[in-house]
Design a protein around this motif. Structure first.
Motif, PDB file in Angstrom:
ATOM      1  N   TRP A  93       0.839  -1.206   0.000  1.00 32.74           N
ATOM      2  CA  TRP A  93       0.000   0.000   0.000  1.00 32.74           C
ATOM      3  C   TRP A  93       0.880   1.265   0.000  1.00 32.74           C
ATOM      4  O   TRP A  93       0.566   2.237  -0.683  1.00 32.74           O
ATOM      5  N   ASN A  94       1.964   1.254   0.753  1.00 33.74           N
ATOM      6  CA  ASN A  94       2.868   2.404   0.767  1.00 33.74           C
ATOM      7  C   ASN A  94       3.532   2.612  -0.595  1.00 33.74           C
ATOM      8  O   ASN A  94       3.745   3.747  -1.021  1.00 33.74           O
ATOM      9  N   ILE A  95       3.838   1.525  -1.279  1.00 30.72           N
ATOM     10  CA  ILE A  95       4.422   1.641  -2.619  1.00 30.72           C
ATOM     11  C   ILE A  95       3.406   2.244  -3.582  1.00 30.72           C
ATOM     12  O   ILE A  95       3.734   3.107  -4.399  1.00 30.72           O
ATOM     13  N   VAL A  96       2.154   1.803  -3.487  1.00 26.68           N
ATOM     14  CA  VAL A  96       1.104   2.377  -4.331  1.00 26.68           C
ATOM     15  C   VAL A  96       0.936   3.858  -4.016  1.00 26.68           C
ATOM     16  O   VAL A  96       0.784   4.694  -4.913  1.00 26.68           O
ATOM     17  N   SER A  99       3.748   5.863  -5.493  1.00 32.16           N
ATOM     18  CA  SER A  99       3.741   5.856  -6.958  1.00 32.16           C
ATOM     19  C   SER A  99       2.731   6.852  -7.516  1.00 32.16           C
ATOM     20  O   SER A  99       2.819   7.228  -8.680  1.00 32.16           O
ATOM     21  N   ARG A 100       1.802   7.324  -6.701  1.00 38.22           N
ATOM     22  CA  ARG A 100       0.813   8.304  -7.156  1.00 38.22           C
ATOM     23  C   ARG A 100       1.358   9.721  -7.141  1.00 38.22           C
ATOM     24  O   ARG A 100       0.796  10.603  -7.775  1.00 38.22           O
ATOM     25  N   LYS A 101       2.461   9.961  -6.411  1.00 38.64           N
ATOM     26  CA  LYS A 101       3.037  11.298  -6.340  1.00 38.64           C
ATOM     27  C   LYS A 101       3.802  11.586  -7.625  1.00 38.64           C
ATOM     28  O   LYS A 101       4.458  10.710  -8.174  1.00 38.64           O
ATOM     29  N   PRO A 102       3.762  12.826  -8.090  1.00 40.24           N
ATOM     30  CA  PRO A 102       4.568  13.165  -9.272  1.00 40.24           C
ATOM     31  C   PRO A 102       6.049  13.147  -8.937  1.00 40.24           C
ATOM     32  O   PRO A 102       6.455  13.458  -7.818  1.00 40.24           O
ATOM     33  N   LEU A 103       6.873  12.751  -9.908  1.00 34.55           N
ATOM     34  CA  LEU A 103       8.314  12.664  -9.697  1.00 34.55           C
ATOM     35  C   LEU A 103       8.955  14.023  -9.479  1.00 34.55           C
ATOM     36  O   LEU A 103       9.960  14.129  -8.804  1.00 34.55           O
TER      37      LEU A 103
END
Length: 111
Positions: A93-96, A99-103
């Motif tokens: 869940w933390n990886i998901v 991954s939603r944050k912009p780089l």
């Protein structure tokens, strides 16, 4: 400083020590800027370290908590396994979530 008749401050002759100091300061600032550019962290490496940390830390932390609860309650291996899978789920869940944050978030522009 005293002003002359035109209202301007008269220019003093240039001081060689100040010029030398300015040159050394510029060199040191350039060297520091070069050092900072080399020490810049690659954002992709940072994200990879976070992912590895979540995939290892989540299940490991869950297993430790489950083992501790099993030791206290005498329910060995059930809480250990339950918390192990729960820790894995939290890691995923933390990886998901990251991954939603912009780089580009937190990236500075060079001028």
């Amino acid at each position: 400083m005293a002003e002359d008749e035109t209202g301007e401050v008269p220019k003093l002759p240039p001081d060689a020590r100040l010029e030398s100091l300015d040159k050394r300061l510029e060199r040191l600032q350039q060297a520091e800027a070069d050092k900072q550019a080399k020490a810049q962290v690659d954002p992709n490496m940072r994200i990879a370290q976070l992912v590895i940390g979540y995939l290892i830390g989540g299940p490991l932390g869950g297993a430790l908590i489950g083992w501790g609860l099993d030791s206290l309650l005498g329910t060995f291996p059930w809480l250990l396994l339950l918390m192990l899978f729960f820790g894995f789920g939290v890691g995923v869940w933390n990886i998901v979530r990251i991954s939603r944050k912009p780089l580009s978030q937190g990236a500075e522009t060079k001028s």
